[in-house]
Design a protein around this motif. Structure first.
Motif, short mmCIF file in Angstrom:
data_model
loop_
_atom_site.label_atom_id
_atom_site.label_comp_id
_atom_site.label_asym_id
_atom_site.label_seq_id
_atom_site.Cartn_x
_atom_site.Cartn_y
_atom_site.Cartn_z
N THR A 1 -120.73 26.02 181.79
CA THR A 1 -120.58 25.20 180.60
C THR A 1 -121.72 25.43 179.62
N THR B 1 -123.55 16.32 176.62
CA THR B 1 -122.15 16.70 176.44
C THR B 1 -121.98 18.16 176.86
N GLU B 2 -120.78 18.49 177.34
CA GLU B 2 -120.51 19.84 177.81
C GLU B 2 -119.16 20.34 177.32
N SER B 3 -119.09 21.64 177.13
CA SER B 3 -117.84 22.32 176.80
C SER B 3 -117.82 23.64 177.56
N VAL C 1 -114.81 18.02 181.79
CA VAL C 1 -115.07 18.84 180.60
C VAL C 1 -113.72 19.14 179.95
N THR C 2 -113.54 18.71 178.73
CA THR C 2 -112.19 18.74 178.13
C THR C 2 -112.08 19.59 176.87
N SER C 3 -113.13 20.32 176.52
CA SER C 3 -113.06 21.12 175.30
C SER C 3 -113.56 22.54 175.55
N GLY C 4 -113.00 23.47 174.77
CA GLY C 4 -113.43 24.86 174.82
C GLY C 4 -112.50 25.73 175.64
N THR D 1 -108.34 27.39 179.22
CA THR D 1 -108.65 26.35 178.24
C THR D 1 -108.89 25.02 178.93
N THR E 1 -113.62 25.18 184.01
CA THR E 1 -114.60 24.20 184.50
C THR E 1 -114.15 23.48 185.76
#
Length: 429
Positions: free
Chosen positions: A275, A287-289, A392-395, A407, A416
């Motif tokens: 991440t 925060t993580e992506s 982790v919900t983005s990127g 994704t 992730t």
């Protein structure tokens, strides 16, 4: 000393795509040597960070490469957070996240203080780092962690046969990897003992033998920060090297973006994705992506072409083993501080990223959580305790036909897994 060229992750991605076609791979590698630098330059407006691969890329089907990326320039997230200019990122002082940052980000501050005594984390790498113990001492001293020495019984370095004297040939690239692994184990579980097992080469056979040696010496937590292309031999490797009930074995998912690697694809291991970790104004404070720098640089993930799906993995889009299971920080731009003095690259303090950082972090969280139950496969623990993870919900890490393979989304996804540690609750069983 074996020379370690600084090749690009793009070359490694090509290696994985064509598998055993070694001759064609070599030709492609020669054309991709500068891709990483160009990709970093293209993203200068956002990350302003450049890096280089620590270890040589595979030249043979059975050969593995470490997943350590050493920052060479720019301004890391740590520097931005603390108002440190790029010119201050010298070898005399840290320029990446340290133990207190990582413990806070993953809800481990209390556990890191109280847990881990008497537990041994094994680090499996190739070749020898002659300065491993002294560099480890410098890292721990700087951050006020308890000493971990051979004389004190905390640190032990052996070959893949268990010898403390007949060690492999030294290698500066893998020495950087070793320092990264030792420092991450120290950062997350400062009370743990550390066993460094050095394989005589980067072949899967020798690294796998080192895994077996680590387990035979009593380690219940074994970190592996390397990977290579999948092959029809994987099932044989699984049974020969990674089927160790009651032992938590973690493996890096890879640094070349979307695509499956081995041994992360083994059904017996915890595959660890990567991440981008930054501070934020949220309740968590972080925060993580998904880590992705370019189409050829980012955390690995994917549906295995060869390895069977473990019973506890229930996603429906992949009939075989899906990578990853969980994740932790890996983006070099939000990288971790490491102390390394061996070879041309070892000039003291440096910042490292890659899933070589996330694998030992997760192995050390398992160590904080306690000894796995007899006969268990700890890779399944996070699947039974998903509420104890940061989702982790983005990127994304590339382009794929099945969206969650590459994704992030709510719940499970390839890059992730189920998320990153939020305390130790997801790593017990």
């Amino acid at each position: 000393m074996r020379t370690t060229p600084h090749n690009s992750p793009a070359g490694r991605r090509r290696w994985r795509r064509i598998g055993a076609a070694v001759t064609a791979t070599a030709a492609l590698l020669l054309t991709g040597l500068t891709t990483a630098a160009h990709a970093d330059t293209a993203r200068a407006s956002t990350s302003r960070v450049t890096w280089t691969r620590s270890c040589a890329l595979p030249h043979h089907k059975d050969e593995m490469a470490c997943d350590a990326l050493r920052v060479t320039g720019g301004r890391t997230a740590f520097q931005q957070q603390h108002g440190i200019s790029p010119t201050a990122a010298e070898a005399s002082s840290p320029s990446g996240y340290g133990p207190s940052d990582l413990q806070a980000a993953y809800g481990l501050t209390s556990a890191a203080t109280s847990n881990g005594s008497g537990r041994t984390i094994a680090i499996v790498d190739a070749y020898d780092d002659p300065n491993a113990e002294s560099d480890l001492a410098a890292y721990r001293s700087h951050y006020g962690l308890p000493a971990c020495t051979t004389a004190g019984g905390c640190f032990k370095k052996v070959s893949q046969t268990g010898s403390t004297t007949a060690l492999p040939t030294a290698d500066s690239g893998w020495a950087g990897e070793i320092s990264l692994d030792l420092d991450m184990a120290s950062a997350i579980c400062p009370n743990c003992h550390i066993l460094l097992v050095e394989a005589k080469s980067a072949s899967m056979a020798n690294l796998g033998t080192a895994v077996n040696e680590a387990v035979s010496l009593g380690a219940k937590y074994v970190s592996n920060s390397y990977g290579g292309g999948e092959s029809a031999s994987d099932a044989t490797y699984d049974s020969a090297y990674f089927n160790h009930p009651g032992v938590a074995i973690t493996v890096s998912a890879g640094d070349a973006g979307y695509g499956a690697e081995y041994p992360a694809a083994s059904k017996y291991v915890t595959a660890v994705g990567g991440t981008r970790l930054t501070t934020s104004s949220t309740t968590r404070g972080w925060t993580e992506s998904v880590w992705r720098t370019s189409s050829t640089e980012g955390t690995g993930s994917g549906c295995s072409a060869y390895d069977a799906k473990p019973a506890w993995q229930t996603d429906t889009g992949c009939a075989k083993r899906m990578i990853a299971d969980v994740s932790a920080v890996a983006d070099p731009a939000t990288g971790v501080s490491v102390y390394d003095t061996y070879g041309a690259d070892g000039q003291g303090w440096a910042t490292y990223g890659g899933t070589s950082a996330s694998a030992p972090i997760i192995a050390s969280v398992y160590a904080l959580a306690g000894t796995p139950s007899a006969g268990s496969y700890p890779a399944k623990f996070p699947y039974a305790n998903t509420s104890a993870l940061n989702d982790v919900t983005s990127g994304s890490n590339g382009t794929c036909a099945t969206s969650y393979f590459c994704t992030a989304r709510t719940g499970y996804d390839g890059p992730t897994g189920w998320g990153t540690p939020n305390g130790v609750g997801a790593f017990t069983g």
